[in-house]
Design an enzyme around this catalytic site. Structure first.
Site, PDB file in Angstrom:
ATOM      1  N   SER A 166       0.707  -0.994   0.008  1.00 44.80           N
ATOM      2  CA  SER A 166       0.029   0.065   0.088  1.00 44.80           C
ATOM      3  C   SER A 166       0.930   1.247  -0.053  1.00 44.80           C
ATOM      4  O   SER A 166       0.298   2.338  -0.015  1.00 44.80           O
ATOM      5  CB  SER A 166      -0.724  -0.079   1.338  1.00 44.80           C
ATOM      6  OG  SER A 166      -0.365   0.251   2.302  1.00 44.80           O
TER       7      SER A 166
ATOM      8  N   LYS B 148      -6.239   4.247   9.234  1.00 45.33           N
ATOM      9  CA  LYS B 148      -5.122   5.305   8.596  1.00 45.33           C
ATOM     10  C   LYS B 148      -5.671   6.649   8.625  1.00 45.33           C
ATOM     11  O   LYS B 148      -4.882   7.669   8.885  1.00 45.33           O
ATOM     12  CB  LYS B 148      -5.200   4.792   7.212  1.00 45.33           C
ATOM     13  CG  LYS B 148      -4.026   3.460   6.802  1.00 45.33           C
ATOM     14  CD  LYS B 148      -4.130   3.233   5.456  1.00 45.33           C
ATOM     15  CE  LYS B 148      -3.307   2.037   5.239  1.00 45.33           C
ATOM     16  NZ  LYS B 148      -3.307   1.457   3.980  1.00 45.33           N
TER      17      LYS B 148
END
Ligand SMILES: Nc1ncnc2c1ncn2[C@@H]1O[C@H](COP(=O)(O)OP(=O)(O)OP(=O)(O)O)[C@@H](O)[C@H]1O
Ligand SMILES: [Mg+2]
Length: 844
Positions: free
Chosen positions: A703, A746
């Protein structure tokens, strides 16, 4: 000597040759019962039958006092006739006679074998015509050798028989030494041998001396064997007797000693108490049988034996387990909800799910409740363990927990067999004993940390515990009898889902607890943590108040975490310091302000400025990572080194997936160099180095792809990252941006770090819609992208602020760079998930 022993003397005098001529053709025959007279033997006889007394009277007055003595075929006959006599007997001289009241006692001396020919008179006593048998005496050659051998053997054995037999006088041992003539020796031995009348008669009838010796040798040998076996039996019997007597004696002594010490009674009391406990425990049939068997053994053991303690401990375990004891469930769902709310702020979805789960139990009270095991997953300090406790409290059940993390051996779950020294049951049974109720809430922490370096198969051991199909008769190795775990409410916890063993994961209902937002943390602090600490320190509420701003400052400046564990710790630290001030004499109440926090804890540990500082140069990009501790911000730095040839160096403990994504990022930039205004030969002359700081922590995952491309793009274009922007997303070589996981964590991390804008894949839009709390949505701007070009445009300043690296033309156009995904930083204090030992993290 000869004078004293007339018998010996006469044997010599009346040798065979001498006496033969003295024996008349016709003799009076004295029948003998139960014995056989042999030639050369002197024997006492008692005569009582009237006919026999008459015979002796008549013989006594006769010339030579010689009669025939013949054994009866049937010793029981009262009035024997000639026909009742054996055909061979002995002619004997009457040496002495004494008249007694009831008969005559006499001493007779056997002379020669006679054979009865025919009767001459039957009454008043038998008389018969007889022939004196001749016995062959000459042996030559081999016969001589055989006879000698038989003689010696018989003599030796006979002496042993005499020695061993308690009924034969020891003087008989002298016979073989004094008699040399084989026939006479054979007769003397046969006369004294304790064998039956028939066998003796057989010897008497055997005229061939060699054959007689052979027969005799056999008899002596047999007799010796019998005596030997007999004496062996005798000695065994007597040693067994002495052992038993000794033991009995010692036991009696022991009893006396125990009684003296007051112990004997204790022992009995102990056994009785154990028996009562077994009764009272309500254990099922198999277990009870096993317990009783063990109690039997225990009773027979001396208390000092090591085995005794082992056996005793085992019985303790068996009797202490909650076989039947259980608590009554509170299934009033409203009430359960009230308790859960009392203990935890927020977590609404999770509480709902728990209530649904419990409602099923309310209606299905009998039989197994085939429900999946609950698994709470999430970062540390978000309340997984305390939710478990709260469920137990709400249901009115006992709560026990233990951690599976660090377990290496099946035996820790299922126990060691009793044959091992110091063996104990495994954690499950130990937990049941602690719970002392058969239906506790049992929490198995860190189920994600049970891994491959486990000895034995952890999933089979755990399935046996957790699977309702199997745990009805869970078998602990130590107990060795089945224990029913089906009433236990199992809850497991995990930080990471993908390291949970698949067969276990399959049977679990995963309930995810993500991190808390700042607002939630403030509420948790206000409603729970502050109160909790105040009461733990014994401070009344009015003494210590908190300003909201102080709590916010504490959260932002001193903690950076998904959960609230550090927050709780800091609240505790401040409460402690305040308590000390009161203890030192402070009177007026205290209000915790921002200044007060700073005074107590020193300068803040985290600042929003950090992000700003770190990206103050071109070549640095801010990414967002997911870790088992929650989300985190990470920086990716790129640098070009002149004089190289386009090689890529990667540092910062990157995992394979992350390395590949760096490679892909570089390839993309090289392929699109022109769009970035790079001369063709730029990468022919430069090496690129990508570094991800916090190098001690392993990182992996795809990611960070967009972040890497942004870092390289920023480097080669000289355009800096725009302030307070962070990104996440996986890239393809063709420049597409793919979705990643952990969006909520996140976003929370971005907000904690002071980020304002978040660039993320278009296909993660639904996660934002569904998962992100309103306050977070309000304070963060989300940019959804599907192409790398969009990322670069959004992330970088429009004009270069720095000289791009030599050789590159700083054309700030929109280059096509790519997005990166995030890497993940992993574990700090926690053990790594075992399935991916190298690289911890990961999102995706
Ligand atoms: N929503 C909440 N409301 C009130 N208190 C909370 C909440 N969430 C967590 N806490 C408190 O935070 C502390 C830490 O929680 P807990 O020990 O349950 O964490 P955990 O999720 O089990 O972490 P770990 O993974 O490290 O075991 C506890 O004192 C708990 O009561
Ligand atoms: Mg915990």
């Amino acid at each position: 000597m000869v004078e004293d022993d007339p018998v010996e003397e006469e044997v010599v005098e009346l040798g065979v040759g001498d006496t033969a001529g003295l024996i008349p053709d016709e003799l009076s025959i004295l029948p003998l019962r139960d014995n056989v007279l042999f030639p050369a033997v002197v024997a006492p006889l008692t005569v009582t039958r009237e006919a026999s007394v008459k015979l002796i009277d008549d013989a006594a007055v006769a010339e030579n006092r010689i009669i025939g003595i013949v054994t009866l075929k049937d010793p029981t006959l009262e009035a024997p006739t000639f026909a009742d006599l054996h055909p061979v007997g002995v002619a004997a001289a009457i040496r002495m006679m004494v008249k007694m009241q009831d008969g005559v006692r006499l001493i007779v001396h056997g002379l020669r074998r006679i054979r009865l020919e025919e009767p001459t008179q039957e009454s008043p006593y038998i008389r018969a015509r007889v022939i004196v048998e001749e016995e062959g005496q000459e042996f030559v050659g081999e016969e001589e050798v055989e006879v000698q051998a038989l003689l010696r053997n018989t003599a030796a054995n006979f002496q042993r028989v005499v020695q061993m037999s308690p009924n034969l006088p020891d003087e008989l041992q002298a016979i073989p030494m004094n008699v040399r003539d084989p026939a006479t020796l054979a007769d003397l031995v046969a006369a004294h041998l304790p064998v039956g009348t028939d066998e003796k008669q057989e010897i008497l009838e055997e005229l061939d001396v060699r054959a007689r010796l052979r027969k005799l040798a056999g008899l002596v040998q047999r007799e010796l064997n019998v005596l030997e076996v007999g004496s062996k039996i005798q000695s065994e019997v007597s040693s067994e007797m002495t052992r038993m007597q000794r033991e009995y004696f010692l036991r009696e002594q022991l009893k006396a000693i125990q009684k003296e010490l007051g112990e004997g009674d204790d022992r009995e009391t102990e056994i009785r108490e154990l028996r009562e406990k077994i009764e009272a425990s309500g254990m099922p049939e198999d277990a009870r049988k096993e317990a009783e068997r063990e109690l039997e053994r225990l009773q027979r053991m001396p208390p000092a034996a090591a085995e005794y303690t082992v056996s005793r401990t085992y019985l303790d375990w068996l009797t202490c387990l909650p076989w039947t004891t259980q608590t009554e469930d509170n299934l009033d769902i409203k009430d359960v909800r009230r308790v859960l709310d009392e203990d935890h702020y927020g977590l609404d979805k999770i509480k709902d799910r728990i209530l649904e789960y419990l409602s099923v139990r309310k209606f299905k009270t009998e039989g197994d409740v085939r429900q999946p095991i609950l698994c709470f997953s999430g970062p540390p300090g978000v309340g997984k363990t305390s939710l478990g406790k709260s469920i137990a409290r709400a249901l009115g059940r006992k709560f026990v927990r233990f951690s599976l993390g660090g377990m290496r051996d099946e035996a820790e779950i299922r126990g060691h067999r009793r044959t091992y020294i110091g063996a104990l049951p495994g954690q499950i049974i130990q937990g049941m004993r602690r719970a002392s109720s058969k239906n506790p809430v049992m929490m198995l922490d860190e189920i994600d940390k049970v891994g491959q370096d486990f000895r034995g198969d952890p999933s089979s051991a755990l399935l046996e515990v957790l699977d309702p199909e199997q745990n009805v008769d869970f078998r602990d190795h130590y107990l060795d009898v089945p224990f029913n775990l089906s009433n236990v409410l199992f809850i497991t916890t995990a930080n990471v889902l993908d390291t949970i063993l698949p067969p276990l994961r399959d049977r679990m209902e995963i309930i995810e607890l993500a991190g808390y937002t700042e607002e939630e943390k403030i509420e948790i602090a206000k409603r729970h943590l502050i109160d909790k600490q105040r009461s733990e320190h014994g401070l009344p509420e009015e003494k210590l108040q908190w300003e909201d701003a102080a709590i916010r400052f504490l959260i932002g400046g001193y903690t950076r975490e998904a959960g609230v564990r550090n927050l709780e710790r800091e609240v505790a630290a401040i409460t402690r310091k305040a308590t000390r001030e009161f203890a030192e004499g402070r009177e007026e109440p205290m209000v915790v302000t921002t200044d007060q926090v700073r005074k107590y804890l020193g300068a803040p540990r985290f600042e929003f400025e950090e992000v700003q500082d770190r990206v103050s140069h071109a070549g640095v990009a801010t990414g967002l990572a997911w870790t088992p501790f929650g989300g985190d911000v990470l920086f990716i730095e790129a640098m070009a080194m002149p004089g190289g040839d386009g090689r890529l160096t990667l540092t910062g403990q990157l995992g394979d997936v992350m390395k590949e994504s760096a490679q892909a990022a570089l390839s993309y930039v090289r392929a699109h160099g022109e769009e970035l205004g790079l001369p063709d030969e730029y990468f022919k002359k430069h090496d690129v180095h990508i570094h991800v700081p916090a190098g001690a922590i392993p990182k992996d995952g795809p990611s960070a792809g967009v972040t890497m491309i942004t870092a390289i793009g920023s480097l080669v274009s000289g355009r800096k990252l725009r302030p307070r922007v962070a990104m996440t997303g996986e890239i393809t070589l063709t420049g597409r941006v793919l979705p990643v996981g952990g969006i909520k964590e996140k976003a929370l991390a971005a907000r904690r770090a002071g980020i304002r804008e978040m660039i993320l894949p278009e296909r993660n839009r639904k996660d934002v819609d569904e998962e992100i709390p309103e306050q977070v949505k309000n304070s963060l701007t989300f940019h959804f992208v599907s192409e790398i070009g969009q990322v670069l445009k959004l992330a970088l300043e429009t004009t270069p602020s720095e000289e791009p690296p030599s050789g590159a033309r700083p054309e700030p156009e929109e280059p096509a760079t790519d997005g990166g995904r995030e890497p993940e930083a992993l574990p700090k204090p926690k053990p790594k998930p075992k399935r991916r030992p190298k690289t911890p993290v990961a999102v995706g």
